[in-house]
Design a protein around this motif. Sequence first.
Motif, PDB file in Angstrom:
ATOM      1  N   ASN A  64       0.813  -1.225   0.000  1.00 52.44           N
ATOM      2  CA  ASN A  64       0.000   0.000   0.000  1.00 52.44           C
ATOM      3  C   ASN A  64       0.839   1.263   0.000  1.00 52.44           C
ATOM      4  OD1 ASN A  64      -2.349  -1.509  -0.007  1.00 52.44           O
ATOM      5  ND2 ASN A  64      -2.592  -1.467   2.220  1.00 52.44           N
ATOM      6  N   ASN A  65       1.948   1.257   0.725  1.00 50.87           N
ATOM      7  CA  ASN A  65       2.828   2.423   0.755  1.00 50.87           C
ATOM      8  C   ASN A  65       3.461   2.672  -0.611  1.00 50.87           C
ATOM      9  OD1 ASN A  65       4.247   4.585   2.188  1.00 50.87           O
ATOM     10  ND2 ASN A  65       6.078   3.334   1.838  1.00 50.87           N
ATOM     11  N   GLU A  66       3.888   1.582  -1.270  1.00 47.60           N
ATOM     12  CA  GLU A  66       4.459   1.687  -2.623  1.00 47.60           C
ATOM     13  C   GLU A  66       3.420   2.225  -3.596  1.00 47.60           C
ATOM     14  OE1 GLU A  66       8.459  -0.094  -2.238  1.00 47.60           O
ATOM     15  OE2 GLU A  66       7.461   1.186  -3.681  1.00 47.60           O
ATOM     16  N   LEU A  67       2.174   1.774  -3.429  1.00 49.16           N
ATOM     17  CA  LEU A  67       1.105   2.207  -4.313  1.00 49.16           C
ATOM     18  C   LEU A  67       0.872   3.711  -4.188  1.00 49.16           C
ATOM     19  CD1 LEU A  67      -1.095   1.506  -6.355  1.00 49.16           C
ATOM     20  CD2 LEU A  67      -2.609   0.983  -4.434  1.00 49.16           C
ATOM     21  N   GLY A  68       0.871   4.215  -2.955  1.00 46.42           N
ATOM     22  CA  GLY A  68       0.678   5.650  -2.735  1.00 46.42           C
ATOM     23  C   GLY A  68       1.772   6.472  -3.395  1.00 46.42           C
ATOM     24  N   ILE A  69       3.020   6.001  -3.268  1.00 46.69           N
ATOM     25  CA  ILE A  69       4.146   6.717  -3.886  1.00 46.69           C
ATOM     26  C   ILE A  69       4.035   6.669  -5.410  1.00 46.69           C
ATOM     27  CG2 ILE A  69       6.663   6.716  -4.191  1.00 46.69           C
ATOM     28  CD1 ILE A  69       6.855   5.598  -1.317  1.00 46.69           C
ATOM     29  N   MET A 109      -1.215   9.871   0.669  1.00 47.82           N
ATOM     30  CA  MET A 109      -0.603  10.662  -0.397  1.00 47.82           C
ATOM     31  C   MET A 109      -0.587  12.145  -0.047  1.00 47.82           C
ATOM     32  SD  MET A 109      -2.279   8.711  -3.706  1.00 47.82           S
ATOM     33  CE  MET A 109      -1.770   9.975  -4.868  1.00 47.82           C
ATOM     34  N   GLU A 110      -1.640  12.606   0.621  1.00 50.13           N
ATOM     35  CA  GLU A 110      -1.713  14.022   1.011  1.00 50.13           C
ATOM     36  C   GLU A 110      -0.704  14.364   2.090  1.00 50.13           C
ATOM     37  OE1 GLU A 110      -6.514  14.566   0.127  1.00 50.13           O
ATOM     38  OE2 GLU A 110      -5.689  14.962   2.139  1.00 50.13           O
ATOM     39  N   PHE A 111      -0.515  13.425   3.027  1.00 51.38           N
ATOM     40  CA  PHE A 111       0.343  13.721   4.177  1.00 51.38           C
ATOM     41  C   PHE A 111       1.816  13.383   3.944  1.00 51.38           C
ATOM     42  CE2 PHE A 111      -2.580  15.336   7.135  1.00 51.38           C
ATOM     43  CZ  PHE A 111      -3.783  14.638   7.040  1.00 51.38           C
ATOM     44  N   MET A 112       2.136  12.633   2.885  1.00 53.18           N
ATOM     45  CA  MET A 112       3.537  12.256   2.680  1.00 53.18           C
ATOM     46  C   MET A 112       4.379  13.425   2.141  1.00 53.18           C
ATOM     47  SD  MET A 112       3.660   9.819  -0.760  1.00 53.18           S
ATOM     48  CE  MET A 112       2.579   8.571  -0.089  1.00 53.18           C
ATOM     49  N   GLY A 113       3.717  14.472   1.647  1.00 54.75           N
ATOM     50  CA  GLY A 113       4.453  15.635   1.157  1.00 54.75           C
ATOM     51  C   GLY A 113       5.161  15.355  -0.156  1.00 54.75           C
ATOM     52  N   PRO A 114       6.103  16.228  -0.557  1.00 55.81           N
ATOM     53  CA  PRO A 114       6.824  16.042  -1.821  1.00 55.81           C
ATOM     54  C   PRO A 114       7.616  14.728  -1.833  1.00 55.81           C
ATOM     55  CG  PRO A 114       7.173  18.251  -0.937  1.00 55.81           C
ATOM     56  CD  PRO A 114       6.516  17.460   0.142  1.00 55.81           C
ATOM     57  N   VAL A 115       7.610  14.076  -2.965  1.00 53.51           N
ATOM     58  CA  VAL A 115       8.327  12.807  -3.128  1.00 53.51           C
ATOM     59  C   VAL A 115       9.266  12.924  -4.322  1.00 53.51           C
ATOM     60  CG1 VAL A 115       8.093  10.331  -3.571  1.00 53.51           C
ATOM     61  CG2 VAL A 115       6.367  11.507  -2.201  1.00 53.51           C
ATOM     62  N   MET A 146      11.111  12.231  -7.666  1.00 55.89           N
ATOM     63  CA  MET A 146      10.646  11.552  -8.873  1.00 55.89           C
ATOM     64  C   MET A 146      11.301  10.176  -8.994  1.00 55.89           C
ATOM     65  SD  MET A 146       8.398  12.220 -11.067  1.00 55.89           S
ATOM     66  CE  MET A 146       7.734  11.113 -12.302  1.00 55.89           C
ATOM     67  N   LYS A 147      12.531  10.054  -8.545  1.00 59.22           N
ATOM     68  CA  LYS A 147      13.244   8.767  -8.595  1.00 59.22           C
ATOM     69  C   LYS A 147      12.497   7.713  -7.791  1.00 59.22           C
ATOM     70  CE  LYS A 147      17.649   6.576  -7.441  1.00 59.22           C
ATOM     71  NZ  LYS A 147      18.964   6.755  -6.785  1.00 59.22           N
ATOM     72  N   ASP A 148      11.994   8.122  -6.597  1.00 62.37           N
ATOM     73  CA  ASP A 148      11.257   7.180  -5.748  1.00 62.37           C
ATOM     74  C   ASP A 148       9.932   6.788  -6.377  1.00 62.37           C
ATOM     75  OD1 ASP A 148      12.352   8.897  -2.725  1.00 62.37           O
ATOM     76  OD2 ASP A 148      13.291   7.286  -3.869  1.00 62.37           O
ATOM     77  N   VAL A 149       9.281   7.769  -7.026  1.00 60.52           N
ATOM     78  CA  VAL A 149       8.008   7.484  -7.709  1.00 60.52           C
ATOM     79  C   VAL A 149       8.230   6.469  -8.827  1.00 60.52           C
ATOM     80  CG1 VAL A 149       6.176   8.462  -9.150  1.00 60.52           C
ATOM     81  CG2 VAL A 149       7.004   9.730  -7.165  1.00 60.52           C
ATOM     82  N   GLU A 150       9.275   6.692  -9.627  1.00 64.86           N
ATOM     83  CA  GLU A 150       9.552   5.795 -10.755  1.00 64.86           C
ATOM     84  C   GLU A 150       9.915   4.397 -10.273  1.00 64.86           C
ATOM     85  OE1 GLU A 150      11.112   9.224 -13.888  1.00 64.86           O
ATOM     86  OE2 GLU A 150      12.558   7.964 -12.826  1.00 64.86           O
ATOM     87  N   GLU A 151      10.666   4.310  -9.166  1.00 67.63           N
ATOM     88  CA  GLU A 151      11.019   2.998  -8.611  1.00 67.63           C
ATOM     89  C   GLU A 151       9.779   2.254  -8.138  1.00 67.63           C
ATOM     90  OE1 GLU A 151      13.911   3.603  -5.564  1.00 67.63           O
ATOM     91  OE2 GLU A 151      15.569   3.935  -6.975  1.00 67.63           O
ATOM     92  N   ALA A 152       8.868   2.974  -7.486  1.00 71.10           N
ATOM     93  CA  ALA A 152       7.622   2.353  -7.012  1.00 71.10           C
ATOM     94  C   ALA A 152       6.777   1.888  -8.197  1.00 71.10           C
ATOM     95  CB  ALA A 152       6.841   3.340  -6.152  1.00 71.10           C
ATOM     96  N   GLN A 153       6.702   2.714  -9.232  1.00 74.98           N
ATOM     97  CA  GLN A 153       5.938   2.336 -10.423  1.00 74.98           C
ATOM     98  C   GLN A 153       6.558   1.125 -11.108  1.00 74.98           C
ATOM     99  OE1 GLN A 153       5.666   5.856 -12.878  1.00 74.98           O
ATOM    100  NE2 GLN A 153       4.061   6.791 -11.615  1.00 74.98           N
TER     101      GLN A 153
END
Length: 336
Positions: free
Chosen positions: A259-264, A293-299, A301-308
Amino acid sequence: MAGNEELNGIQRAAILLIALGPEKSAAVFKHLKEEEIEELTLEIANTRSVSPKLKESVLNEFYQVCLAQQYIAEGGIGYAKELLEKALGQEEAQNVITKLTASLQVRPFEFVRKTDPTQLLNFIQDEHPQTIAMILSYLTAAQAALIIGSLPPEKQADVAKRIAMMDRTSPDVIKEVERVLERKLSSLVNQDYTIVGGVDAIVAILNTVDRSTEKHIMESLEIEEPELADEIRKKMFVFEDILLLDDRAIQRVLRDVDNNELGIALKAANEEVQNVIFKNLSKRLATMIKEDMEFMGPVRMKDVEEAQQKIVGIIRKLEETSEIVISRGGGDEIVV
């Protein structure tokens, strides 16, 4: 600043990017070479002010060139000139075509893209695989997919590999690939180096062919060129392609996703992807992930791409074990 006619290409491009704004300009920069970005950055920095009249002139010129490009792609230079003359008048149309052809090279073998793929298959199927690869590189993905899917199995992977590894092709090399074609094609070969093929070209083709052809080609490449096969596979399915899955398949994928990976992963996803994901979660879980997603703040892009990419990996694994089906538009997607 000087009038539009007195500006060079870099100055026009800088004004265009200024007019487009930072977000769109940043998106354009992603597709430019480092030296081009440096030149444009310097020019933008040195451009103190742009009058509304000049900005409008540059934007209008850009629109006309884009329009001309589209017309050329649809029916060639003659077709583009005819339509532009109706819209702009003869003199202005000629100016646009001249500017376009001065800065962009019209792709060779234009007539090939207008030829029926079935007829073309009869024409090239007995040629050397390098000749076939070169010709397919100039076709649309749909045309190339039809032809590569009709080739003998032993030739399919060889041609796919040659397309993927093709980079810059000299006119002299093109002429030497097959002397039988020289007389028919040499008049259309441009005298400048032309970028064709590459991994993106074969990915577009493989995404269009039927599943059995794609599987055969990939299995052959994994044996002959494992690194190339891995590079192609990474581009075969991107996160946004989750829209190709039906609801049952998406629900199966989500069972294996943290679930955490999905949010990212959803942080930078477009609204359509987010909606289809949330639709296939329970209301409670969807609400929880939205809040996270609202409370995690800025993420980053590298972390987003890794999660995707982790989610894409799960999708590929489930497809390989036949637990889900990805609809790619081929003839093998019938489920019974």
